[in-house]
Design a protein around this motif. Structure first.
Motif, PDB file in Angstrom:
ATOM      1  N   GLN A   1      44.844  37.742  33.591  1.00  0.00           N
ATOM      2  CA  GLN A   1      44.342  37.973  32.233  1.00  0.00           C
ATOM      3  C   GLN A   1      43.730  36.711  31.649  1.00  0.00           C
ATOM      4  O   GLN A   1      42.746  36.766  30.918  1.00  0.00           O
ATOM      5  N   SER A   2      44.292  35.558  31.989  1.00  0.00           N
ATOM      6  CA  SER A   2      43.760  34.296  31.464  1.00  0.00           C
ATOM      7  C   SER A   2      42.636  33.739  32.324  1.00  0.00           C
ATOM      8  O   SER A   2      41.974  32.776  31.942  1.00  0.00           O
ATOM      9  N   ARG A   3      42.443  34.337  33.503  1.00  0.00           N
ATOM     10  CA  ARG A   3      41.365  33.906  34.412  1.00  0.00           C
ATOM     11  C   ARG A   3      40.598  35.149  34.841  1.00  0.00           C
ATOM     12  O   ARG A   3      40.757  35.643  35.962  1.00  0.00           O
ATOM     13  N   SER A   4      39.775  35.649  33.954  1.00  0.00           N
ATOM     14  CA  SER A   4      39.073  36.913  34.209  1.00  0.00           C
ATOM     15  C   SER A   4      37.596  36.728  34.525  1.00  0.00           C
ATOM     16  O   SER A   4      36.904  37.695  34.830  1.00  0.00           O
ATOM     17  N   THR A   5      37.104  35.496  34.470  1.00  0.00           N
ATOM     18  CA  THR A   5      35.695  35.236  34.760  1.00  0.00           C
ATOM     19  C   THR A   5      35.588  34.286  35.947  1.00  0.00           C
ATOM     20  O   THR A   5      36.551  33.587  36.303  1.00  0.00           O
TER      21      THR A   5
ATOM     22  N   ARG B   1      41.127  22.520  39.337  1.00  0.00           N
ATOM     23  CA  ARG B   1      42.270  21.791  38.776  1.00  0.00           C
ATOM     24  C   ARG B   1      43.416  21.731  39.797  1.00  0.00           C
ATOM     25  O   ARG B   1      44.073  20.696  39.961  1.00  0.00           O
TER      26      ARG B   1
ATOM     27  N   LYS C   1      33.846  31.553  36.107  1.00  0.00           N
ATOM     28  CA  LYS C   1      33.963  30.179  35.641  1.00  0.00           C
ATOM     29  C   LYS C   1      35.422  29.776  35.486  1.00  0.00           C
ATOM     30  O   LYS C   1      35.824  28.681  35.897  1.00  0.00           O
ATOM     31  N   GLN C   2      36.243  30.669  34.916  1.00  0.00           N
ATOM     32  CA  GLN C   2      37.659  30.364  34.733  1.00  0.00           C
ATOM     33  C   GLN C   2      38.378  30.215  36.071  1.00  0.00           C
ATOM     34  O   GLN C   2      39.240  29.347  36.233  1.00  0.00           O
ATOM     35  N   LEU C   3      38.019  31.053  37.042  1.00  0.00           N
ATOM     36  CA  LEU C   3      38.617  30.957  38.371  1.00  0.00           C
ATOM     37  C   LEU C   3      38.260  29.625  39.037  1.00  0.00           C
ATOM     38  O   LEU C   3      39.117  28.955  39.616  1.00  0.00           O
TER      39      LEU C   3
ATOM     40  N   VAL D   1      37.256  26.795  37.604  1.00  0.00           N
ATOM     41  CA  VAL D   1      37.872  25.669  36.890  1.00  0.00           C
ATOM     42  C   VAL D   1      39.346  25.546  37.276  1.00  0.00           C
ATOM     43  O   VAL D   1      39.854  24.448  37.521  1.00  0.00           O
ATOM     44  N   SER D   2      40.026  26.684  37.363  1.00  0.00           N
ATOM     45  CA  SER D   2      41.446  26.669  37.717  1.00  0.00           C
ATOM     46  C   SER D   2      41.655  26.200  39.155  1.00  0.00           C
ATOM     47  O   SER D   2      42.558  25.398  39.432  1.00  0.00           O
TER      48      SER D   2
ATOM     49  N   ALA E   1      43.358  29.755  43.111  1.00  0.00           N
ATOM     50  CA  ALA E   1      43.472  30.452  41.818  1.00  0.00           C
ATOM     51  C   ALA E   1      43.161  31.922  42.028  1.00  0.00           C
ATOM     52  O   ALA E   1      42.242  32.264  42.776  1.00  0.00           O
TER      53      ALA E   1
END
Length: 429
Positions: A396-400, A410, A402-404, A406-407, A392
């Motif tokens: 813009q949708s993965r800016s933190t 997945r 935690k988001q990175l 999680v992606s 990942a």
């Protein structure tokens, strides 16, 4: 209107004023009974207490604060007066400096035999400033007491050396004529991934008034040494920014000892990869750097395939060798500045600064194929190793962080679902 109605109106007005004050107050306010059961709290108090709230919810103040300030309940129970101040600005360390350094000041007032009012204030910035001042005091003390291992020089507004001293020549080996007009990068041993630290240290110094950091440096003779560097902002008579003063200290001997301790605190004891806590620390810093300089950054998550079968068939010592082999291969494939960390069990995470999606996929494929080509001895057998990989990249949708994560996790799940020993980029899912 009767006197009773007037009295009721007055009570309602006072109550509305109290509620308005609590909800608009910039500090946290909590009303409890003497055992801590919460009767009323304002939004600011809820915000400050949320990091400490457990599954039981925010019902009892002392239970919520028990992990960070277990002494509060005793302070209250031992207070024998009918009313008065129980404690003032009692410091509660919600998290360590490494985890954000959240510190609250707590004041508890006993109103009567049934009611306590607690005031909570976020003093994290104040405590951070105090910590920096203590560090400055340590610096000054070291400069005054250990005068043989430090050097002083000056920089102009752009960070170019404009003054040199005999002590600087002694420490670095460079004469004044060789140093004037250069930047500090002349003395630092930096990889291509670290060149931005030269800009960063000046930015941090301008923002904070000073900045301190340790660097691996190189003497003119080629000998490497570790130096602690403090950069302080200079101002002219009109209080206008005019440049910097730099103090170098040779800390090589201390660095060797501290690095041994750092390895114990930051490394996974089995594989030698970074541990989970150290990974989070590094990743947050790299994300801040990526945001500041608009760089890309990516995360790879990888999992050893059929690892339970390895442990069940050949035993845990062989499983340990598999994990160590994966890290050793990764360290040979990854670039300087990349970090592999053991995330848990047979799962690893790789931090790739300055890597976009295409670059990350290429690195991931080199990693996958190199591991696939390896094997681990188990008695008379050779165990083939493969890994599944999820990737990942910052968007813009993965800016933190935690988001990175999680992606990437997945994508890793998708790689396992597709038969293992393969790579999946979250953007291709």
């Amino acid at each position: 209107m009767s006197s009773i109605e007037l009295a009721n109106d007055s009570i309602e007005s006072d109550y509305e004023a109290l509620v308005s004050f609590m909800y608009l107050s910039p500090v946290g306010l909590v009303r409890t009974d003497l055992i801590g059961k919460i009767d009323m709290l304002n939004p600011k108090a809820t915000q400050l207490l949320m990091p400490l709230v457990k599954s039981t919810g925010l019902e009892n103040l002392f239970e919520t604060l028990a992990c960070a300030a277990p002494d509060l309940r005793n302070l209250v129970s031992s207070f024998r007066e009918s009313c008065g101040s129980i404690c003032e600005n009692h410091r509660i360390h919600v998290s360590s400096a490494a985890d954000g350094g959240i510190v609250l000041a707590c004041t508890i007032v006993k109103v009567n035999d049934e009611v306590l009012i607690t005031v909570l204030t976020d003093i994290s910035s104040q405590v951070a400033t105090e910590r920096r001042l203590k560090q400055t005091d340590s610096w000054l003390d070291a400069i005054y007491t250990i005068v043989n291992d430090f050097a002083v020089l000056g920089l102009d507004k752009q960070g170019v050396i404009n003054s040199w001293s005999p002590s600087a020549e002694r420490l670095t080996g460079y004469a004044e004529s060789e140093a004037i007009g250069e930047t500090l990068g002349r003395f630092y041993s930096l990889s291509d991934m670290e060149v931005d630290v030269l800009k960063e240290q000046l930015i941090f110094a301008r923002e904070e008034g000073w900045h301190s950091r340790d660097y691996l440096c190189q003497h003119k003779s080629g000998v490497n040494f570790f130096a602690q560097t403090m950069i302080a902002v200079l101002r002219d008579e009109s209080d206008e920014f005019s440049g910097y003063t730099v103090v170098f200290r040779d800390i090589t001997e201390r660095k060797v000892s501290s690095d041994n301790l750092a390895n114990l605190l930051t490394k996974d004891h089995l594989t030698g990869a970074a541990n989970r806590a150290h990974f989070f620390n590094l990743a947050e810093k790299e994300l801040a750097r990526a945001s500041r300089y608009e760089h890309s950054i990516s995360i790879i998550m990888l999992d050893a395939d059929h690892f339970k079968h390895v442990n069940d068939t050949w035993g845990h010592p062989t499983g340990d060798e598999v994990l160590k082999s994966i890290v050793k291969i990764a360290e040979g494939v990854l670039r300087p500045g990349d970090t592999i960390a053991r995330f848990g069990g047979e799962e690893f995470v790789v931090l790739l600064p300055k890597s976009n999606s295409a670059e990350t996929s290429a690195i991931a494929e080199r990693l996958r194929s190199s591991i696939e080509a390896s094997s681990v001895e188990a008695g008379d057998d050779e165990i083939k190793i493969t890994v599944s990989i999820g990737c990942a990249s910052l968007s813009q949708s993965r800016s933190t962080l935690k988001q990175l994560l999680v992606s990437a996790d997945r994508a890793l799940y998708q790689a396992k679902s597709r038969g293992r020993n393969c790579i999946v980029d979250i953007d291709d899912c």
